[in-house]
Design an enzyme around this catalytic site. Structure first.
Site, PDB file in Angstrom:
ATOM      1  N   ARG A  47       0.808  -1.222   0.000  1.00 34.51           N
ATOM      2  CA  ARG A  47       0.000   0.000   0.000  1.00 34.51           C
ATOM      3  C   ARG A  47       0.841   1.270   0.000  1.00 34.51           C
ATOM      4  NH1 ARG A  47      -5.452   0.328   1.559  1.00 34.51           N
ATOM      5  NH2 ARG A  47      -6.365  -1.731   1.515  1.00 34.51           N
ATOM      6  N   LYS A 146       2.437 -18.657   5.422  1.00 36.26           N
ATOM      7  CA  LYS A 146       1.547 -19.086   6.488  1.00 36.26           C
ATOM      8  C   LYS A 146       1.049 -17.853   7.236  1.00 36.26           C
ATOM      9  CE  LYS A 146       3.074 -19.812  10.759  1.00 36.26           C
ATOM     10  NZ  LYS A 146       3.766 -18.759  11.488  1.00 36.26           N
ATOM     11  N   HIS A 176       8.610 -22.065   6.506  1.00 40.51           N
ATOM     12  CA  HIS A 176      10.043 -21.763   6.363  1.00 40.51           C
ATOM     13  C   HIS A 176      10.932 -22.779   7.083  1.00 40.51           C
ATOM     14  CE1 HIS A 176       9.761 -19.747  10.311  1.00 40.51           C
ATOM     15  NE2 HIS A 176      11.069 -19.780  10.356  1.00 40.51           N
ATOM     16  N   LYS A 180      15.072 -24.908   6.220  1.00 42.81           N
ATOM     17  CA  LYS A 180      16.241 -24.922   7.104  1.00 42.81           C
ATOM     18  C   LYS A 180      17.089 -26.161   6.837  1.00 42.81           C
ATOM     19  CE  LYS A 180      13.906 -22.498  10.893  1.00 42.81           C
ATOM     20  NZ  LYS A 180      14.656 -21.390  11.446  1.00 42.81           N
ATOM     21  N   GLU A 214      11.368 -20.949  22.154  1.00 45.61           N
ATOM     22  CA  GLU A 214      11.880 -19.630  21.771  1.00 45.61           C
ATOM     23  C   GLU A 214      12.073 -18.793  23.025  1.00 45.61           C
ATOM     24  OE1 GLU A 214      10.233 -18.015  17.862  1.00 45.61           O
ATOM     25  OE2 GLU A 214       8.480 -18.787  18.884  1.00 45.61           O
ATOM     26  N   ASP A 233       0.109 -20.665  15.478  1.00 45.71           N
ATOM     27  CA  ASP A 233       1.316 -19.994  14.982  1.00 45.71           C
ATOM     28  C   ASP A 233       2.470 -20.976  14.766  1.00 45.71           C
ATOM     29  OD1 ASP A 233       2.887 -17.605  14.376  1.00 45.71           O
ATOM     30  OD2 ASP A 233       3.905 -17.962  16.292  1.00 45.71           O
ATOM     31  N   HIS A 238       4.964 -25.606  11.830  1.00 47.46           N
ATOM     32  CA  HIS A 238       6.360 -26.029  12.023  1.00 47.46           C
ATOM     33  C   HIS A 238       6.475 -27.350  12.796  1.00 47.46           C
ATOM     34  CE1 HIS A 238       6.887 -22.087  10.529  1.00 47.46           C
ATOM     35  NE2 HIS A 238       6.877 -21.434  11.671  1.00 47.46           N
ATOM     36  N   LYS A 336       6.870 -19.520  23.845  1.00 47.82           N
ATOM     37  CA  LYS A 336       7.665 -18.283  23.822  1.00 47.82           C
ATOM     38  C   LYS A 336       8.148 -18.030  25.245  1.00 47.82           C
ATOM     39  CE  LYS A 336       5.921 -16.289  19.663  1.00 47.82           C
ATOM     40  NZ  LYS A 336       6.981 -16.561  18.674  1.00 47.82           N
TER      41      LYS A 336
HETATM   42  C1  BG6 Z   1       7.122 -17.998  12.701  1.00 48.66           C
HETATM   43  C2  BG6 Z   1       6.197 -17.623  13.834  1.00 48.66           C
HETATM   44  O1  BG6 Z   1       6.448 -18.788  11.751  1.00 48.66           O
HETATM   45  O2  BG6 Z   1       8.214 -18.734  13.217  1.00 48.66           O
HETATM   46  C3  BG6 Z   1       6.946 -16.832  14.892  1.00 48.66           C
HETATM   47  O3  BG6 Z   1       5.129 -16.845  13.321  1.00 48.66           O
HETATM   48  C4  BG6 Z   1       8.176 -17.578  15.360  1.00 48.66           C
HETATM   49  O4  BG6 Z   1       6.094 -16.564  16.016  1.00 48.66           O
HETATM   50  C5  BG6 Z   1       9.006 -18.021  14.154  1.00 48.66           C
HETATM   51  O5  BG6 Z   1       8.930 -16.730  16.203  1.00 48.66           O
HETATM   52  C6  BG6 Z   1      10.141 -18.923  14.579  1.00 48.66           C
HETATM   53  O6  BG6 Z   1      10.988 -19.145  13.481  1.00 48.66           O
HETATM   54  P1  BG6 Z   1      12.536 -19.436  13.684  1.00 48.66           P
HETATM   55  O7  BG6 Z   1      13.044 -19.603  12.292  1.00 48.66           O
HETATM   56  O8  BG6 Z   1      13.107 -18.227  14.402  1.00 48.66           O
HETATM   57  O9  BG6 Z   1      12.627 -20.664  14.516  1.00 48.66           O
END
Ligand code: BG6
Length: 487
Positions: A47, A146, A176, A180, A214, A233, A238, A336
């Protein structure tokens, strides 16, 4: 689908956080190493009203901030910026949308990859727009970030909207984690070695733990996160992808259909955790103020600035109900503000069937394999070893670890960002490391069951101080069954 590499990438959401943190630095890395097709162009759209020069200046800033000094140089940054273009577009404005599609058509001189990194509610409308402009036929593909929806119904609606325009073979859903190195290495470890596979089943494995911990909080993403929580999330995507790679049958080939068919079978074998099962098989938590790495941090609600019932931690006792894994618990957890950042898969083998040392007082621990994916890749195999000595007061055994530091083993290989790999594959049309529609939907179906159970059973997250391994009832989840979390 054409096998030609795409020569134009269009990023929707090009001024967003993900683009700045990950996408543009990854593209620069590929460009610098001359891994992108010749005369590759990138068109960013969002935007914000910027022209090409302003967008390039903003990207230059990002690269100087995000890419380590040793991985960038002025000459390649200048050349990279020259390949960037920008077109602002509010997608609900028909004229702006038309200007955008005209710009895409003008820049296109071969295959095109669209990357949708906007809020998912825009995915179907963007695809419709592209379809109507004749930009969805042969030689086009679309990458979707995602989350694909927030439950099965919304995922179905998004997938229907997207596949009304693009064929499923043109759709590349990003997780993602699959980009890795450590995650791909799971496949290499399992299927590139004859050693593990005969042991990789219920007969030899007692329990599996998958942890994605995390230390960060919600980092200014509270509005998004509070509607998702750890289950949507992290777990839906993941963690379940890691579970699939750890539990799947050997695919016949390393190709998109074979690998994704096997992952799908795992998702469909997950025993539903529904109704009252959620009380015994799941734990939800939310962090309160505490300390991580010796630094005081606020609680989730303080970070968010309001009250909330969203979970920042989830732990499950899951089962893959098939022949290979019958009876083996898969403990999954993610949170987290945990004490340390760590993504790992822990497989505990069964105890020896009979200890010949029973009379000597020597104790044998079960063997364990720990595959650490983050922050450093490492593979550890714990074994029992005789404690050196003359054993005058009886034989002693100690646990020792065969420890492979993957970083040291590949000291001279450049570590790539996950998106570098994912972009290259999507540009070339290889979907092996992307998530297929049926996988996403099977994962949502399972997650929906848990979240419905929480609602009907009145499960609310229990608090845990930041810097700890989750609420105290997460301990009972494993200990009730004679297992303990690896910490
Ligand atoms: C993302 C989540 O998909 O992955 C985040 O939305 C999270 O909340 C992140 O922090 C973690 O990714 P990585 O690569 O840092 O382990």
């Amino acid at each position: 689908m054409s096998a030609r590499p795409a020569s134009l990438l269009v990023i929707f959401g090009a001024t967003g956080d993900l683009a700045q943190r990950m996408l543009l630095p990854s593209l620069y890395g590929l460009f610098r190493d001359e891994l992108l097709p010749k005369s590759f162009r990138i068109l960013g759209t969002a935007r914000s009203e910027l022209d090409d020069a302003q967008f390039r200046a903003a990207v230059e800033d990002t690269l100087r901030k995000r890419v380590p000094g040793e991985d960038r140089d002025d000459a390649s940054i200048t050349r990279f910026l020259g390949a960037l273009h920008y077109q602002n577009a509010a997608l609900d404005d028909a004229t702006a949308a038309q200007t955008l599609t005209a710009r895409i058509a003008a820049l296109r001189d071969g295959d095109v990859l669209f990357h949708l990194s906007t809020a998912p509610r825009f995915y179907a409308p963007i695809c419709e727009l592209l379809g109507a402009a004749g930009l969805a036929g042969a030689g086009t593909r679309v990458m979707l970030e995602k989350p694909i929806g927030h439950d099965l119904a919304s995922a179905l609606a998004i997938n229907d909207g997207v596949t009304r325009v693009f064929d499923e073979s043109q759709v590349f859903r990003v997780d993602h984690y699959l980009g890795k190195e450590g995650v791909q290495n799971l496949l290499a470890l399992r299927f590139g070695n004859a050693l593990f596979e005969p042991l990789w089943n219920a007969r030899h494995i007692e329990q599996v733990q998958i942890t994605v911990a995390e230390t960060i909080g919600v980092e200014g993403r509270g509005d998004y996160y509070d509607h998702s929580g750890a289950s949507r999330d992290m777990l839906q995507n993941h963690l379940l992808q890691l579970l699939c790679l750890a539990a799947m049958e050997p695919p016949a080939h390393f190709d998109p259909s074979a690998v994704r068919n096997e992952k799908l079978k795992v998702l469909r074998s997950l025993r539903p955790i529904v109704g009252g099962d959620v009380v015994t098989h799941s734990v939800a938590g939310q962090y309160t103020a505490g300390a991580v790495d010796g630094v005081a941090v606020p609680g989730y609600r303080d970070e968010l600035g309001r009250d909330s019932g969203t979970e920042t931690y989830i732990a499950l006792r899951a089962h893959v109900d098939n022949w290979r894994w019958s009876g083996v618990p898969f403990y999954l957890r993610t949170g987290k503000r945990m004490p340390r950042r760590c993504t790992e898969i822990y497989l505990q083998f069964r105890a020896v069937p009979h200890s010949i040392f029973a009379g000597t007082g020597a104790h044998t621990d079960p063997n364990a394999l720990v595959i650490t994916l983050q922050p450093e890749e490492r593979i550890e195999l714990s074994l029992m070893h005789k404690t050196p000595g003359l054993d005058r007061s009886g034989l002693k055994l100690s646990r020792v670890t065969l420890d492979l530091d993957v970083h040291d083993a590949f000291l001279h290989s450049r570590r790539r960002l996950a998106y570098e790999r994912l972009y290259l594959d999507a540009i070339e049309g290889n979907g092996t490391l992307f998530v297929r529609r049926d996988e996403t939907e099977a994962a949502w179906q399972w997650i929906d069951g848990i979240l419905d159970g929480w609602r009907t059973q009145g499960v609310v997250p229990k608090s845990y101080p930041a810097g700890t391994w989750g609420p105290s009832n997460s301990v009972a989840l494993t200990e009730r069954h004679g297992h303990s979390w690896r910490e």
